[in-house]
Design a protein around this motif. Structure first.
Motif, PDB file in Angstrom:
ATOM      1  N   LYS A   1      -6.646  -6.066  -9.806  1.00  0.00           N
ATOM      2  CA  LYS A   1      -7.097  -6.465 -11.172  1.00  0.00           C
ATOM      3  C   LYS A   1      -6.357  -5.567 -12.411  1.00  0.00           C
ATOM      4  CE  LYS A   1     -11.862  -7.137  -9.697  1.00  0.00           C
ATOM      5  NZ  LYS A   1     -13.311  -6.810  -9.817  1.00  0.00           N
ATOM      6  N   THR A   2      -5.385  -4.779 -12.084  1.00  0.00           N
ATOM      7  CA  THR A   2      -4.811  -4.170 -13.405  1.00  0.00           C
ATOM      8  C   THR A   2      -3.216  -4.491 -13.154  1.00  0.00           C
ATOM      9  OG1 THR A   2      -4.521  -2.276 -11.902  1.00  0.00           O
ATOM     10  CG2 THR A   2      -6.436  -2.447 -12.992  1.00  0.00           C
ATOM     11  N   GLY A   3      -2.740  -5.173 -12.218  1.00  0.00           N
ATOM     12  CA  GLY A   3      -1.271  -5.670 -12.311  1.00  0.00           C
ATOM     13  C   GLY A   3      -0.865  -6.755 -11.289  1.00  0.00           C
ATOM     14  N   THR A   4       0.373  -6.814 -10.967  1.00  0.00           N
ATOM     15  CA  THR A   4       0.682  -7.784 -10.240  1.00  0.00           C
ATOM     16  C   THR A   4       0.924  -7.202  -8.746  1.00  0.00           C
ATOM     17  OG1 THR A   4       1.470  -9.321 -12.006  1.00  0.00           O
ATOM     18  CG2 THR A   4       2.474  -9.877  -9.966  1.00  0.00           C
ATOM     19  N   LEU A   5       0.853  -8.010  -7.687  1.00  0.00           N
ATOM     20  CA  LEU A   5       1.183  -7.360  -6.487  1.00  0.00           C
ATOM     21  C   LEU A   5       2.454  -7.573  -6.048  1.00  0.00           C
ATOM     22  CD1 LEU A   5      -1.895  -8.891  -4.294  1.00  0.00           C
ATOM     23  CD2 LEU A   5      -1.608  -6.602  -5.029  1.00  0.00           C
ATOM     24  N   ASP A   6       3.349  -6.717  -5.543  1.00  0.00           N
ATOM     25  CA  ASP A   6       4.544  -6.835  -5.361  1.00  0.00           C
ATOM     26  C   ASP A   6       4.918  -7.368  -4.000  1.00  0.00           C
ATOM     27  OD1 ASP A   6       5.256  -5.652  -7.743  1.00  0.00           O
ATOM     28  OD2 ASP A   6       5.258  -3.524  -6.805  1.00  0.00           O
ATOM     29  N   ALA A   7       4.005  -7.109  -2.864  1.00  0.00           N
ATOM     30  CA  ALA A   7       4.309  -7.510  -1.668  1.00  0.00           C
ATOM     31  C   ALA A   7       3.055  -7.758  -0.867  1.00  0.00           C
ATOM     32  CB  ALA A   7       5.162  -6.576  -0.495  1.00  0.00           C
ATOM     33  N   LYS A   8       3.015  -8.758   0.108  1.00  0.00           N
ATOM     34  CA  LYS A   8       1.775  -9.019   0.974  1.00  0.00           C
ATOM     35  C   LYS A   8       2.099  -9.298   2.425  1.00  0.00           C
ATOM     36  CE  LYS A   8       2.728 -13.526   0.818  1.00  0.00           C
ATOM     37  NZ  LYS A   8       3.357 -13.884   1.980  1.00  0.00           N
ATOM     38  N   ALA A   9       1.282  -9.501   3.249  1.00  0.00           N
ATOM     39  CA  ALA A   9       1.290  -9.814   4.600  1.00  0.00           C
ATOM     40  C   ALA A   9      -0.099 -10.116   5.301  1.00  0.00           C
ATOM     41  CB  ALA A   9       2.079  -8.868   5.390  1.00  0.00           C
ATOM     42  N   PHE A  10      -0.019 -11.416   5.910  1.00  0.00           N
ATOM     43  CA  PHE A  10      -1.245 -11.489   6.780  1.00  0.00           C
ATOM     44  C   PHE A  10      -0.855 -11.128   8.178  1.00  0.00           C
ATOM     45  CE2 PHE A  10      -2.261 -14.823   3.617  1.00  0.00           C
ATOM     46  CZ  PHE A  10      -3.501 -14.771   3.448  1.00  0.00           C
ATOM     47  N   ARG A  11      -1.879 -10.527   8.790  1.00  0.00           N
ATOM     48  CA  ARG A  11      -1.748 -10.148  10.246  1.00  0.00           C
ATOM     49  C   ARG A  11      -1.850 -11.490  10.962  1.00  0.00           C
ATOM     50  NH1 ARG A  11      -5.568  -5.815  12.979  1.00  0.00           N
ATOM     51  NH2 ARG A  11      -5.244  -7.408  14.591  1.00  0.00           N
ATOM     52  N   ARG A  12      -0.842 -11.529  11.987  1.00  0.00           N
ATOM     53  CA  ARG A  12      -0.680 -12.839  12.754  1.00  0.00           C
ATOM     54  C   ARG A  12      -2.065 -13.474  13.401  1.00  0.00           C
ATOM     55  NH1 ARG A  12       4.975 -14.122  12.984  1.00  0.00           N
ATOM     56  NH2 ARG A  12       5.659 -12.684  11.327  1.00  0.00           N
ATOM     57  N   ASP A  13      -3.034 -12.515  13.433  1.00  0.00           N
ATOM     58  CA  ASP A  13      -4.413 -12.842  14.039  1.00  0.00           C
ATOM     59  C   ASP A  13      -4.920 -13.662  12.842  1.00  0.00           C
ATOM     60  OD1 ASP A  13      -5.274 -11.000  12.824  1.00  0.00           O
ATOM     61  OD2 ASP A  13      -5.807  -9.740  14.470  1.00  0.00           O
ATOM     62  N   GLY A  14      -4.662 -13.476  11.705  1.00  0.00           N
ATOM     63  CA  GLY A  14      -5.248 -13.927  10.772  1.00  0.00           C
ATOM     64  C   GLY A  14      -6.362 -13.382  10.129  1.00  0.00           C
ATOM     65  N   LYS A  15      -7.013 -12.076  10.618  1.00  0.00           N
ATOM     66  CA  LYS A  15      -8.089 -11.509  10.285  1.00  0.00           C
ATOM     67  C   LYS A  15      -7.998 -10.432   8.975  1.00  0.00           C
ATOM     68  CE  LYS A  15      -9.648 -11.283  15.143  1.00  0.00           C
ATOM     69  NZ  LYS A  15     -10.064 -10.473  16.322  1.00  0.00           N
ATOM     70  N   GLN A  16      -6.831 -10.044   8.725  1.00  0.00           N
ATOM     71  CA  GLN A  16      -6.810  -9.301   7.606  1.00  0.00           C
ATOM     72  C   GLN A  16      -5.387  -9.598   6.732  1.00  0.00           C
ATOM     73  OE1 GLN A  16      -6.352  -5.464   9.213  1.00  0.00           O
ATOM     74  NE2 GLN A  16      -8.546  -5.396  10.022  1.00  0.00           N
ATOM     75  N   VAL A  17      -5.414  -9.182   5.420  1.00  0.00           N
ATOM     76  CA  VAL A  17      -4.279  -9.267   4.613  1.00  0.00           C
ATOM     77  C   VAL A  17      -3.966  -8.008   3.967  1.00  0.00           C
ATOM     78  CG1 VAL A  17      -5.886 -10.037   2.672  1.00  0.00           C
ATOM     79  CG2 VAL A  17      -3.150 -10.520   2.681  1.00  0.00           C
ATOM     80  N   LEU A  18      -2.782  -7.570   4.041  1.00  0.00           N
ATOM     81  CA  LEU A  18      -2.338  -6.083   3.417  1.00  0.00           C
ATOM     82  C   LEU A  18      -1.616  -6.552   2.117  1.00  0.00           C
ATOM     83  CD1 LEU A  18      -1.460  -3.192   3.443  1.00  0.00           C
ATOM     84  CD2 LEU A  18       0.392  -3.816   5.175  1.00  0.00           C
ATOM     85  N   ALA A  19      -2.072  -5.931   1.091  1.00  0.00           N
ATOM     86  CA  ALA A  19      -1.243  -6.276  -0.338  1.00  0.00           C
ATOM     87  C   ALA A  19      -0.930  -4.895  -0.894  1.00  0.00           C
ATOM     88  CB  ALA A  19      -2.411  -6.930  -1.071  1.00  0.00           C
ATOM     89  N   ALA A  20       0.174  -4.784  -1.757  1.00  0.00           N
ATOM     90  CA  ALA A  20       0.690  -3.560  -1.969  1.00  0.00           C
ATOM     91  C   ALA A  20       1.306  -3.943  -3.363  1.00  0.00           C
ATOM     92  CB  ALA A  20       2.001  -3.237  -1.113  1.00  0.00           C
ATOM     93  N   MET A  21       0.896  -2.941  -4.219  1.00  0.00           N
ATOM     94  CA  MET A  21       1.466  -2.825  -5.698  1.00  0.00           C
ATOM     95  C   MET A  21       1.928  -1.331  -6.060  1.00  0.00           C
ATOM     96  SD  MET A  21      -0.308  -3.691  -9.074  1.00  0.00           S
ATOM     97  CE  MET A  21      -0.869  -2.225  -9.514  1.00  0.00           C
ATOM     98  N   GLY A  22       3.334  -1.249  -6.417  1.00  0.00           N
ATOM     99  CA  GLY A  22       3.358   0.100  -6.849  1.00  0.00           C
ATOM    100  C   GLY A  22       3.279   1.235  -5.816  1.00  0.00           C
ATOM    101  N   THR A  23       2.304   2.202  -6.248  1.00  0.00           N
ATOM    102  CA  THR A  23       1.830   3.275  -5.209  1.00  0.00           C
ATOM    103  C   THR A  23       0.809   3.176  -4.425  1.00  0.00           C
ATOM    104  OG1 THR A  23       0.756   4.275  -7.388  1.00  0.00           O
ATOM    105  CG2 THR A  23       2.965   4.932  -6.857  1.00  0.00           C
ATOM    106  N   SER A  24       0.292   1.842  -4.529  1.00  0.00           N
ATOM    107  CA  SER A  24      -1.053   1.709  -3.573  1.00  0.00           C
ATOM    108  C   SER A  24      -1.145   0.232  -2.912  1.00  0.00           C
ATOM    109  CB  SER A  24      -2.199   1.345  -4.742  1.00  0.00           C
ATOM    110  OG  SER A  24      -2.071   0.256  -5.402  1.00  0.00           O
ATOM    111  N   ALA A  25      -1.706   0.441  -2.020  1.00  0.00           N
ATOM    112  CA  ALA A  25      -1.981  -0.682  -1.115  1.00  0.00           C
ATOM    113  C   ALA A  25      -3.510  -0.946  -0.428  1.00  0.00           C
ATOM    114  CB  ALA A  25      -1.228  -0.418   0.203  1.00  0.00           C
TER     115      ALA A  25
END
Length: 340
Positions: free
Chosen positions: A305-329
């Motif tokens: 909510k405070t910035g724009t995500l720099d990177a993301k990846a869905f797990r290949r099983d489709g159960k989770q999504v990993l999102a990263a921005m700056g110093t947090s994930a």
């Protein structure tokens, strides 16, 4: 089309059941622009880089064990920022792309066997991953490359670059296939159709262009946005294309008769559209910072909510999504629709 973030980057792996962090954070000294899980889910790839207009730049490609988080071998250090990196569909190759002022390069790294501390490249030599070797000649543009994608069968690569062109390359030789595809402005993204029927290029003039994969000729009229298009992705079945723009609008275009339907479904985003993807099972969409249900367009959550995500990846099983921005994930569980 420019990247100016210079903060440190960090990616954290979480336990799917408990939500507790697993191992140490995967720390980077630069912003992380691309992350991807290997098809078998045992390895995480991260690519980072520092953008500078004319000064020295550097990039780093690293592999991590999942879920423990330990690094596989040593990092690959490159003399330019990395903006794109991903495993091939079968996990036997890694495609990277990036560049610096006056130079763009895409490299295809072929992986024959992943070991605890070594990767074997197609050269046959067993070397630390830090050794820069590729099986094919570097694929180069005169300006930085922002995106590179492998055709699903792994035989060709498409690159999108600051020189206003997209180029198809032979993934075996590294040589260009046909002429460069000229555009009126900077190319930001490119993607192949899952069945290899066509491919799309996204431009900062607000247009997404569809190209026949065999003839390399445009199909129909461009898919229009009012602002630069920073993201594009096909649905897993190839029936739709998702586009995201800097105007905080995402659109879903349905495939129809070798072209796309004229009336797309529009989704309002909460951040600029530098990221867009479908989950592997096609049930969810991530565009900008927002997660949606594909069938209904219902907004499930805002991942940042405070910035724009720099990177993301869905797990290949489709159960989770990993999102990263700056110093947090952050990791979202898609079954429970909760933040872990």
């Amino acid at each position: 089309g420019e990247f100016h973030r210079k903060t440190q980057g960090m990616v954290q792996i979480f336990d799917a059941a408990t939500g507790a962090p697993v191992g140490r954070p995967l720390a980077h000294s630069q912003s992380v622009w691309a992350i991807d899980f290997s098809p078998d889910g045992t390895t995480l790839l991260t690519a980072s880089g520092e953008y500078k207009y004319k000064d020295a730049e550097r990039g780093e490609l690293r592999l991590w064990r999942v879920p423990a988080g330990g690094e596989v071998g040593s990092s690959v250090n490159l003399p330019y920022a990395l903006y794109s990196a991903a495993f091939s569909a079968d996990g036997t190759a890694i495609l990277t792309a990036g560049g610096k002022f006056g130079e763009g390069e895409a490299l295809l790294w072929h992986v024959l066997n992943a070991r605890p501390t070594f990767l074997e490249l197609l050269s046959g030599a067993r070397r630390p991953f830090a050794t820069r070797q590729t099986s094919v000649a570097p694929m180069r543009h005169p300006k930085r490359i922002l995106s590179a994608a492998l055709i699903p069968d792994g035989k060709e690569v498409v690159t999108a670059a600051f020189d206003n062109t997209a180029q198809i390359w032979d993934a075996v030789t590294g040589r260009p296939v046909g002429d460069a595809l000229s555009h009126p402005s900077v190319l930001i993204r490119a993607a192949f159709h899952p069945l290899q029927e066509n491919f799309v290029t996204a431009c900062d003039d607000g247009n997404v262009r569809v190209w026949d994969a065999e003839t390399r000729l445009p199909i129909g009229q461009p898919l229009l946005h009012s602002n630069a298009v920073g993201a594009v992705a096909y649905s897993p079945d190839g029936a739709r294309v998702l586009t995201g723009s800097d105007g905080r609008v995402a659109r879903i275009w349905r495939l129809a008769d070798r072209g796309f339907a004229a009336a797309p479904i529009s989704l309002r985003q909460d951040a600029q559209g530098q990221l867009a993807s479908y989950s592997p099972d096609g049930r969810f969409i991530l565009s900008g910072n927002t997660l949606y249900e594909t069938d209904t367009g219902l907004r499930i959550a805002i991942l940042e909510k405070t910035g724009t995500l720099d990177a993301k990846a869905f797990r290949r099983d489709g159960k989770q999504v990993l999102a990263a921005m700056g110093t947090s994930a952050r990791v979202w569980d898609l079954e429970s629709r909760t933040l872990l």
